[in-house]
Design a protein around this motif. Structure first.
Motif, PDB file in Angstrom:
ATOM      1  N   ARG A   6      12.123   9.556   0.652  1.00  0.00           N
ATOM      2  CA  ARG A   6      12.997  10.729   0.713  1.00  0.00           C
ATOM      3  C   ARG A   6      14.064  10.671  -0.371  1.00  0.00           C
ATOM      4  NH1 ARG A   6      15.368  11.253   6.456  1.00  0.00           N
ATOM      5  NH2 ARG A   6      15.936  13.282   5.642  1.00  0.00           N
ATOM      6  N   ILE A   7      14.366   9.454  -0.833  1.00  0.00           N
ATOM      7  CA  ILE A   7      15.372   9.218  -1.871  1.00  0.00           C
ATOM      8  C   ILE A   7      14.856   8.120  -2.795  1.00  0.00           C
ATOM      9  CG2 ILE A   7      17.329   9.874  -0.401  1.00  0.00           C
ATOM     10  CD1 ILE A   7      17.874   6.840  -0.040  1.00  0.00           C
ATOM     11  N   ASN A   8      15.485   7.931  -3.938  1.00  0.00           N
ATOM     12  CA  ASN A   8      15.170   6.796  -4.802  1.00  0.00           C
ATOM     13  C   ASN A   8      15.797   5.553  -4.195  1.00  0.00           C
ATOM     14  OD1 ASN A   8      13.974   8.556  -6.617  1.00  0.00           O
ATOM     15  ND2 ASN A   8      15.736   8.622  -7.970  1.00  0.00           N
ATOM     16  N   PHE A   9      15.012   4.463  -4.097  1.00  0.00           N
ATOM     17  CA  PHE A   9      15.550   3.200  -3.597  1.00  0.00           C
ATOM     18  C   PHE A   9      14.730   2.039  -4.138  1.00  0.00           C
ATOM     19  CE2 PHE A   9      12.238   4.104  -0.553  1.00  0.00           C
ATOM     20  CZ  PHE A   9      11.777   2.866  -0.110  1.00  0.00           C
ATOM     21  N   TYR A  10      15.352   0.870  -4.159  1.00  0.00           N
ATOM     22  CA  TYR A  10      14.657  -0.339  -4.587  1.00  0.00           C
ATOM     23  C   TYR A  10      14.075  -1.020  -3.368  1.00  0.00           C
ATOM     24  CZ  TYR A  10      16.589   0.216  -9.235  1.00  0.00           C
ATOM     25  OH  TYR A  10      16.888   0.704 -10.469  1.00  0.00           O
ATOM     26  N   ASP A  11      12.762  -1.219  -3.354  1.00  0.00           N
ATOM     27  CA  ASP A  11      12.042  -1.827  -2.240  1.00  0.00           C
ATOM     28  C   ASP A  11      12.190  -3.339  -2.334  1.00  0.00           C
ATOM     29  OD1 ASP A  11      10.333  -2.496  -0.203  1.00  0.00           O
ATOM     30  OD2 ASP A  11       8.649  -1.309  -0.954  1.00  0.00           O
ATOM     31  N   ILE A  12      13.125  -3.882  -1.585  1.00  0.00           N
ATOM     32  CA  ILE A  12      13.458  -5.307  -1.658  1.00  0.00           C
ATOM     33  C   ILE A  12      12.261  -6.173  -1.268  1.00  0.00           C
ATOM     34  CG2 ILE A  12      14.916  -7.117  -0.646  1.00  0.00           C
ATOM     35  CD1 ILE A  12      17.141  -5.015  -0.483  1.00  0.00           C
ATOM     36  N   GLU A  13      11.453  -5.733  -0.311  1.00  0.00           N
ATOM     37  CA  GLU A  13      10.317  -6.537   0.129  1.00  0.00           C
ATOM     38  C   GLU A  13       9.126  -6.452  -0.832  1.00  0.00           C
ATOM     39  OE1 GLU A  13       9.202  -6.208   4.182  1.00  0.00           O
ATOM     40  OE2 GLU A  13      11.224  -6.537   4.900  1.00  0.00           O
ATOM     41  N   LYS A  17      10.897  -3.218  -6.391  1.00  0.00           N
ATOM     42  CA  LYS A  17      10.252  -2.110  -7.090  1.00  0.00           C
ATOM     43  C   LYS A  17      10.987  -0.810  -6.773  1.00  0.00           C
ATOM     44  CE  LYS A  17       6.012   0.392  -7.714  1.00  0.00           C
ATOM     45  NZ  LYS A  17       4.615   0.549  -7.413  1.00  0.00           N
ATOM     46  N   LEU A  18      11.214   0.004  -7.790  1.00  0.00           N
ATOM     47  CA  LEU A  18      11.877   1.284  -7.606  1.00  0.00           C
ATOM     48  C   LEU A  18      10.898   2.272  -6.982  1.00  0.00           C
ATOM     49  CD1 LEU A  18      14.269   3.227  -7.997  1.00  0.00           C
ATOM     50  CD2 LEU A  18      13.357   3.727 -10.275  1.00  0.00           C
ATOM     51  N   ARG A  19      11.261   2.790  -5.821  1.00  0.00           N
ATOM     52  CA  ARG A  19      10.487   3.837  -5.160  1.00  0.00           C
ATOM     53  C   ARG A  19      11.205   5.149  -5.440  1.00  0.00           C
ATOM     54  NH1 ARG A  19       5.586   1.713  -3.826  1.00  0.00           N
ATOM     55  NH2 ARG A  19       5.851  -0.223  -2.710  1.00  0.00           N
ATOM     56  N   GLU A  23       7.432   9.704  -3.794  1.00  0.00           N
ATOM     57  CA  GLU A  23       6.351   8.724  -3.964  1.00  0.00           C
ATOM     58  C   GLU A  23       5.767   8.352  -2.612  1.00  0.00           C
ATOM     59  OE1 GLU A  23       5.688   4.145  -5.561  1.00  0.00           O
ATOM     60  OE2 GLU A  23       7.591   5.137  -5.916  1.00  0.00           O
ATOM     61  N   GLN A  24       4.446   8.299  -2.526  1.00  0.00           N
ATOM     62  CA  GLN A  24       3.771   7.878  -1.300  1.00  0.00           C
ATOM     63  C   GLN A  24       3.234   6.471  -1.495  1.00  0.00           C
ATOM     64  OE1 GLN A  24       0.805  10.635   0.007  1.00  0.00           O
ATOM     65  NE2 GLN A  24       2.221  12.356   0.065  1.00  0.00           N
TER      66      GLN A  24
END
Length: 53
Positions: A6-13, A17-19, A23-24
């Protein structure tokens, strides 16, 4: 589980990686519920690409 950002975020796990918004991607059921609770993703029930609609 397939989710959509729903927003841009960094996937720590996932090695930070920048989501990007829209993006699905696939996550485990537990991880998906956590991200939905944090309001950064929503669950996708229809897995068609947006270009196919």
């Amino acid at each position: 589980m397939t989710v959509q950002a729903r927003i841009n975020f960094y996937d720590i796990e996932n090695n930070r990686k920048l989501r990007t918004k829209g993006e699905q991607f696939e996550v485990s059921e537990e991880r998906g519920k956590y991200l939905i609770m944090m309001r950064v993703v929503r669950e996708v029930t229809d897995t068609k690409n947006q270009s196919e609609k």
